[in-house]
Design a protein around this motif. Sequence first.
Motif, PDB file in Angstrom:
ATOM      1  N   LEU A  57     -13.620  -1.761 -13.578  1.00  0.00           N
ATOM      2  CA  LEU A  57     -13.752  -1.569 -12.137  1.00  0.00           C
ATOM      3  C   LEU A  57     -13.362  -0.144 -11.734  1.00  0.00           C
ATOM      4  CD1 LEU A  57     -12.347  -4.948 -10.760  1.00  0.00           C
ATOM      5  CD2 LEU A  57     -14.735  -4.183 -10.825  1.00  0.00           C
ATOM      6  N   GLY A  58     -12.343   0.398 -12.367  1.00  0.00           N
ATOM      7  CA  GLY A  58     -11.925   1.768 -12.082  1.00  0.00           C
ATOM      8  C   GLY A  58     -12.978   2.776 -12.475  1.00  0.00           C
ATOM      9  N   PHE A  59     -13.657   2.534 -13.590  1.00  0.00           N
ATOM     10  CA  PHE A  59     -14.712   3.459 -14.011  1.00  0.00           C
ATOM     11  C   PHE A  59     -15.928   3.379 -13.095  1.00  0.00           C
ATOM     12  CE2 PHE A  59     -18.387   4.763 -16.521  1.00  0.00           C
ATOM     13  CZ  PHE A  59     -17.974   6.043 -16.875  1.00  0.00           C
ATOM     14  N   VAL A  60     -16.274   2.177 -12.672  1.00  0.00           N
ATOM     15  CA  VAL A  60     -17.470   2.012 -11.843  1.00  0.00           C
ATOM     16  C   VAL A  60     -17.219   2.435 -10.394  1.00  0.00           C
ATOM     17  CG1 VAL A  60     -19.095   0.326 -10.904  1.00  0.00           C
ATOM     18  CG2 VAL A  60     -18.405   0.195 -13.302  1.00  0.00           C
ATOM     19  N   PHE A  61     -16.108   1.988  -9.811  1.00  0.00           N
ATOM     20  CA  PHE A  61     -15.878   2.209  -8.387  1.00  0.00           C
ATOM     21  C   PHE A  61     -14.900   3.339  -8.080  1.00  0.00           C
ATOM     22  CE2 PHE A  61     -17.289  -2.222  -8.613  1.00  0.00           C
ATOM     23  CZ  PHE A  61     -18.405  -2.124  -7.794  1.00  0.00           C
ATOM     24  N   GLY A  62     -14.297   3.914  -9.101  1.00  0.00           N
ATOM     25  CA  GLY A  62     -13.457   5.088  -8.910  1.00  0.00           C
ATOM     26  C   GLY A  62     -12.236   4.855  -8.044  1.00  0.00           C
ATOM     27  N   ILE A  63     -12.049   5.771  -7.110  1.00  0.00           N
ATOM     28  CA  ILE A  63     -10.847   5.761  -6.282  1.00  0.00           C
ATOM     29  C   ILE A  63     -10.742   4.504  -5.426  1.00  0.00           C
ATOM     30  CG2 ILE A  63     -11.839   7.020  -4.329  1.00  0.00           C
ATOM     31  CD1 ILE A  63      -8.328   7.534  -5.798  1.00  0.00           C
ATOM     32  N   TRP A  64     -11.882   3.880  -5.128  1.00  0.00           N
ATOM     33  CA  TRP A  64     -11.857   2.651  -4.340  1.00  0.00           C
ATOM     34  C   TRP A  64     -11.155   1.525  -5.108  1.00  0.00           C
ATOM     35  CZ3 TRP A  64     -12.594   4.115   0.260  1.00  0.00           C
ATOM     36  CH2 TRP A  64     -13.488   5.140   0.547  1.00  0.00           C
ATOM     37  N   ALA A  65     -11.380   1.443  -6.411  1.00  0.00           N
ATOM     38  CA  ALA A  65     -10.709   0.428  -7.227  1.00  0.00           C
ATOM     39  C   ALA A  65      -9.222   0.737  -7.349  1.00  0.00           C
ATOM     40  CB  ALA A  65     -11.350   0.346  -8.604  1.00  0.00           C
ATOM     41  N   VAL A  66      -8.891   2.017  -7.489  1.00  0.00           N
ATOM     42  CA  VAL A  66      -7.475   2.402  -7.577  1.00  0.00           C
ATOM     43  C   VAL A  66      -6.761   2.013  -6.288  1.00  0.00           C
ATOM     44  CG1 VAL A  66      -5.872   4.340  -7.800  1.00  0.00           C
ATOM     45  CG2 VAL A  66      -7.961   4.309  -9.161  1.00  0.00           C
ATOM     46  N   ALA A  67      -7.372   2.311  -5.157  1.00  0.00           N
ATOM     47  CA  ALA A  67      -6.754   1.988  -3.864  1.00  0.00           C
ATOM     48  C   ALA A  67      -6.560   0.481  -3.706  1.00  0.00           C
ATOM     49  CB  ALA A  67      -7.609   2.540  -2.730  1.00  0.00           C
ATOM     50  N   LEU A  68      -7.562  -0.294  -4.088  1.00  0.00           N
ATOM     51  CA  LEU A  68      -7.452  -1.749  -3.980  1.00  0.00           C
ATOM     52  C   LEU A  68      -6.343  -2.282  -4.878  1.00  0.00           C
ATOM     53  CD1 LEU A  68      -8.488  -4.421  -2.860  1.00  0.00           C
ATOM     54  CD2 LEU A  68     -10.159  -4.451  -4.720  1.00  0.00           C
ATOM     55  N   LEU A  69      -6.254  -1.767  -6.073  1.00  0.00           N
ATOM     56  CA  LEU A  69      -5.238  -2.229  -7.012  1.00  0.00           C
ATOM     57  C   LEU A  69      -3.831  -1.879  -6.531  1.00  0.00           C
ATOM     58  CD1 LEU A  69      -4.857  -3.702  -9.632  1.00  0.00           C
ATOM     59  CD2 LEU A  69      -5.185  -1.564 -10.851  1.00  0.00           C
ATOM     60  N   ILE A  70      -3.704  -0.766  -5.842  1.00  0.00           N
ATOM     61  CA  ILE A  70      -2.390  -0.375  -5.321  1.00  0.00           C
ATOM     62  C   ILE A  70      -1.930  -1.329  -4.227  1.00  0.00           C
ATOM     63  CG2 ILE A  70      -1.204   1.414  -3.969  1.00  0.00           C
ATOM     64  CD1 ILE A  70      -2.719   3.487  -5.656  1.00  0.00           C
ATOM     65  N   VAL A  71      -2.848  -1.792  -3.389  1.00  0.00           N
ATOM     66  CA  VAL A  71      -2.436  -2.665  -2.282  1.00  0.00           C
ATOM     67  C   VAL A  71      -2.361  -4.144  -2.678  1.00  0.00           C
ATOM     68  CG1 VAL A  71      -3.293  -1.089  -0.515  1.00  0.00           C
ATOM     69  CG2 VAL A  71      -4.769  -2.908  -1.343  1.00  0.00           C
ATOM     70  N   LEU A  72      -2.933  -4.510  -3.819  1.00  0.00           N
ATOM     71  CA  LEU A  72      -2.826  -5.901  -4.269  1.00  0.00           C
ATOM     72  C   LEU A  72      -1.383  -6.211  -4.655  1.00  0.00           C
ATOM     73  CD1 LEU A  72      -5.933  -6.503  -6.566  1.00  0.00           C
ATOM     74  CD2 LEU A  72      -5.446  -7.551  -4.367  1.00  0.00           C
ATOM     75  N   PRO A  73      -0.921  -7.413  -4.327  1.00  0.00           N
ATOM     76  CA  PRO A  73       0.442  -7.772  -4.736  1.00  0.00           C
ATOM     77  C   PRO A  73       0.505  -7.977  -6.254  1.00  0.00           C
ATOM     78  CG  PRO A  73      -0.641  -9.640  -3.720  1.00  0.00           C
ATOM     79  CD  PRO A  73      -1.576  -8.468  -3.576  1.00  0.00           C
ATOM     80  N   PRO A  74       1.645  -7.677  -6.839  1.00  0.00           N
ATOM     81  CA  PRO A  74       1.783  -7.891  -8.287  1.00  0.00           C
ATOM     82  C   PRO A  74       1.734  -9.365  -8.639  1.00  0.00           C
ATOM     83  CG  PRO A  74       3.778  -6.868  -7.367  1.00  0.00           C
ATOM     84  CD  PRO A  74       2.826  -7.093  -6.247  1.00  0.00           C
ATOM     85  N   ARG A  75       1.184  -9.644  -9.803  1.00  0.00           N
ATOM     86  CA  ARG A  75       1.147 -11.016 -10.322  1.00  0.00           C
ATOM     87  C   ARG A  75       2.306 -11.178 -11.269  1.00  0.00           C
ATOM     88  NH1 ARG A  75      -4.832 -12.501 -12.353  1.00  0.00           N
ATOM     89  NH2 ARG A  75      -5.687 -12.812 -10.299  1.00  0.00           N
TER      90      ARG A  75
END
Length: 80
Positions: A57-75
Amino acid sequence: MSWDVILGYFTGLRCLSPHIEPGVLVRTVLVVHICDAIMCRVFAHNNGHSKNLWTVLGFVFGIWAVALLIVLPPRRLTAT
């Protein structure tokens, strides 16, 4: 609209440099998205998400995936 214009706007690089040449655009996108994929992998590993999924997802969507992953709560796994 050509492929390089679409790629430029999808990645945001066309907004930074409207007259970027297609060859430079592709090389820059590859370098930036590889870095985004690595960041996603590290963040996913540290927060308990799937490393392989978030790397892609990071390779395909770039900074958008990074931003989403940062705001997701940890599992976190709970002990039963």
